[in-house]
Design an enzyme around this catalytic site. Structure first.
Site, PDB file in Angstrom:
ATOM      1  N   GLU A   1      93.156  12.598  56.325  1.00  0.00           N
ATOM      2  CA  GLU A   1      91.565  12.376  56.583  1.00  0.00           C
ATOM      3  C   GLU A   1      91.659  10.675  56.457  1.00  0.00           C
ATOM      4  O   GLU A   1      92.309  10.243  55.691  1.00  0.00           O
ATOM      5  CB  GLU A   1      91.196  12.781  55.329  1.00  0.00           C
TER       6      GLU A   1
ATOM      7  N   ASP B   1      91.120  14.270  47.369  1.00  0.00           N
ATOM      8  CA  ASP B   1      91.322  13.415  48.605  1.00  0.00           C
ATOM      9  C   ASP B   1      91.186  11.967  48.624  1.00  0.00           C
ATOM     10  O   ASP B   1      91.868  10.924  49.423  1.00  0.00           O
ATOM     11  CB  ASP B   1      90.484  14.025  49.757  1.00  0.00           C
TER      12      ASP B   1
ATOM     13  N   SER C   1      87.179  12.233  56.643  1.00  0.00           N
ATOM     14  CA  SER C   1      86.433  12.303  55.333  1.00  0.00           C
ATOM     15  C   SER C   1      84.943  12.695  55.697  1.00  0.00           C
ATOM     16  O   SER C   1      84.389  12.368  56.524  1.00  0.00           O
ATOM     17  CB  SER C   1      86.457  11.506  54.351  1.00  0.00           C
TER      18      SER C   1
ATOM     19  N   CYS D   1      82.573  14.424  44.527  1.00  0.00           N
ATOM     20  CA  CYS D   1      82.003  13.433  45.085  1.00  0.00           C
ATOM     21  C   CYS D   1      80.631  13.526  45.374  1.00  0.00           C
ATOM     22  O   CYS D   1      80.293  14.657  46.201  1.00  0.00           O
ATOM     23  CB  CYS D   1      82.621  12.441  45.987  1.00  0.00           C
TER      24      CYS D   1
ATOM     25  N   CYS E   1      86.820  20.955  44.780  1.00  0.00           N
ATOM     26  CA  CYS E   1      87.146  20.071  45.911  1.00  0.00           C
ATOM     27  C   CYS E   1      87.638  20.537  47.071  1.00  0.00           C
ATOM     28  O   CYS E   1      87.880  21.539  47.316  1.00  0.00           O
ATOM     29  CB  CYS E   1      87.929  18.828  45.012  1.00  0.00           C
ATOM     30  N   ASP E   2      87.873  19.451  48.003  1.00  0.00           N
ATOM     31  CA  ASP E   2      87.828  19.607  49.474  1.00  0.00           C
ATOM     32  C   ASP E   2      88.727  20.673  49.938  1.00  0.00           C
ATOM     33  O   ASP E   2      88.221  21.514  50.620  1.00  0.00           O
ATOM     34  CB  ASP E   2      88.437  18.250  50.072  1.00  0.00           C
TER      35      ASP E   2
END
Length: 556
Positions: free
Chosen positions: A445, A78, A471, A195, A119-120
């Site tokens: 996002e 992302d 985000s 992250c 991840c997302d």
């Protein structure tokens, strides 16, 4: 075994021949075939090391007597996709991930699956697949990135990706020099992992623990720690136990489990994207999960953690303080979770038995929370009849109630340009519309505009509302998922420059100061904007996707 369908009997000799062409031997074909769905790639920092995690899973599977068989899963970064056309292709991959895993597992008759996301959209996509397939499954993520260390004459501080996004706004406002930005760019993301703040990826990996699908530590053990590899081996061994017990995802991801997950979400102050993903996962599990249920849980669950982007505390600090299990233990002290809930390894009671809060500065004790209610709140009003979502724990106290003129934009890029050019002033309410699941064709996002506001020192002076999403790194009075979206004729599509927007997060309302008569007149004159994309996957996605209020799932 399910895998007998591809390996047993005379009629399966051709199938066995194909297995043998890949080096499998007869002794392996007598054992359970365990799929390892791994999203390893060389374009996502959270996934670049997943080959090592998957290998550890495979080692665990072999130790327990199974045959590990790895297959790939896509994933979008992302951060790299942010702020340009690529962001339209992020949320849409959630459905692709779930669908492709369903295809691979059903086509090859795996007995069980270990899911290796990080991840997302990959975590919720895999959870959706697990619930849909309902065969024995265990999750182990790749783990969070360590925070960066940014050193200036004023000292050293912990930083993350969101710090860099905010610094772009600071440079535009003349508050930071380009040399400082260059240094920050070099140190903010020091290595592999998702992250380092309580952004969407880490939110979802922590929630996976509360849902019961991942081992303790799944959400917080840093990616670079050897403990992450040990956890992966344990997950590989555990899946054989889960298979032996025939313990299936839908017997774990129950209504109780989702309420536990929401309670953890509220305590941690997770990303607003969890309000999009949890309903979608629940839908696959046959559980109803609405924004009203979210508010019910939020109303009784205190917010115990304030992690980046709203503080200098990162996931590695949560890990050191006791992790998800310590937070769950605090919640259990007030009966805010059901500790009898089933997990892949036992019950939540088993998980929290030895947990304790090692740092009350990171995990506030249950009797001394940051706030008596949760980190996320759903708002409703004449501007969002079907609801919208805000990360209350990231909003400055003075912005919990705000009224101001609408600054209306039909594209994220136009809003970002206005912010960077200094055209947005204190008191304004930035409105970004036609960025929802259908109108945005992918529900982008939008970290760039919120980070630019923060970098210019306006995050406690300007609100931003959108039918798109934010985000997990966003902070400030950023209200997303406004439903119905503009493309569906929602009131956000009827706004004009200067309309007065009224926000009351404590009261749970989002309204525009217009009469029903005026809104009806505007609706009669309204025409949707033409679609941005008319062919390919985004066009098909827009035709199939439902409202953000129901998780942006595909219509049946």
């Amino acid at each position: 075994m399910r895998s007998d369908a591809v390996k047993k009997g005379i009629e399966r000799a051709p199938h066995r021949s194909l297995f043998k062409s890949m080096g499998y031997i007869d002794e392996e074909l007598e054992r359970p075939l365990i799929g390892i769905a791994v999203a390893k790639s060389e374009i996502v920092p959270g996934h670049i090391h997943l080959d090592k995690v998957a290998k550890a899973v495979a080692d665990g599977v072999r130790l327990a007597g199974g045959v590990p068989i790895e297959f790939p899963v896509i994933g979008v970064c992302d951060g790299i996709a942010m702020g340009h056309e690529g962001m339209r292709y992020s949320l849409v991959t959630r459905e692709l991930i779930a669908d492709s895993i369903e295809c691979m597992v059903m086509a090859h008759a795996f007995d069980a699956v270990v899911f290796v996301p990080n991840c997302d959209k990959i975590v919720p996509g895999m959870l959706m697949a697990a619930a849909r397939l309902n065969i024995p499954s265990v999750f182990v993520s790749g783990g969070p990135m360590l925070a960066g260390r940014y050193t200036t004459a004023q000292g050293t501080k912990a930083v993350s990706l969101t710090t860099v996004f905010e610094a772009v706004g600071a440079v535009g406002a003349g508050k930071m020099g380009e040399e400082e930005l260059d240094h920050l760019e070099d140190v903010a993301c020091p290595g592999c992992g998702s992250c380092s703040g309580m952004f969407t990826a880490n939110s979802m990996n922590c929630v996976t623990e509360a849902l019961g699908m991942g081992l303790p530590g799944n959400g917080t053990i840093p990616a670079v720690y050897a403990e992450r590899i040990r956890l992966a081996k344990q997950a590989g061994m555990l899946v054989l136990e889960v298979l032996k017990k025939d313990l299936r995802p839908r017997s774990i991801m129950t209504k109780t489990a989702f309420r536990n997950a929401l309670a953890l979400d509220m305590a941690l102050g997770c990303s607003t994207n969890t309000a999009l993903h949890l309903p979608a996962i629940a839908h696959e599990a046959g559980v109803e999960l609405t924004l009203d249920i979210l508010n019910e849980v939020s109303a009784v669950t205190p917010n115990l953690c304030r992690l980046a982007p709203v503080s200098a505390t990162h996931i590695e600090d949560l890990y050191a303080a006791g992790g998800v299990q310590a937070v769950l233990k605090e919640l259990a002290g007030k009966n805010l979770i059901d500790t009898n809930a089933q997990t892949v390894y036992g019950t939540l009671k088993d998980a929290i038995a030895k947990a304790y809060n090692r740092n009350p500065q990171v995990i506030r004790p249950i009797d001394n929370p940051y706030s008596a209610t949760g980190g996320l709140v759903a708002l409703r009003g004449n501007l969002a009849p079907d609801g919208c979502i805000v990360k209350k724990s990231a909003v400055a106290p003075n912005m919990l109630k705000h009224s101001g003129p609408a600054r209306v934009f039909d594209r994220e890029e136009d809003a970002f340009a206005a912010i960077m050019e200094g055209r947005i002033k204190a008191g304004d309410v930035v409105v970004i519309r036609y960025e929802g699941p259908r109108g945005g064709q992918g529900m982008k996002e939008m970290l760039a505009p919120t980070a630019a506001l923060a970098g210019r020192g306006l995050d406690d002076k300007v609100a931003l509302i959108t039918d798109g999403r934010f985000s997990g790194a966003t902070k400030g009075a950023a209200i997303g998922h406004v439903s119905p979206e503009a493309a569906d004729g929602g009131p956000i599509g009827l706004l004009k420059e200067g309309d007065i927007i009224q926000i009351d997060i404590e009261a749970g309302t989002l309204s525009v100061q217009l009469s029903e008569t005026e809104l009806a007149m505007r609706r009669a004159q309204w025409h949707p904007l033409p679609p941005k994309v008319t062919h390919g996957y985004l066009a098909r996605y827009a035709r199939q996707v439902s409202s953000a209020a129901s998780g942006a799932i595909f219509k049946e």
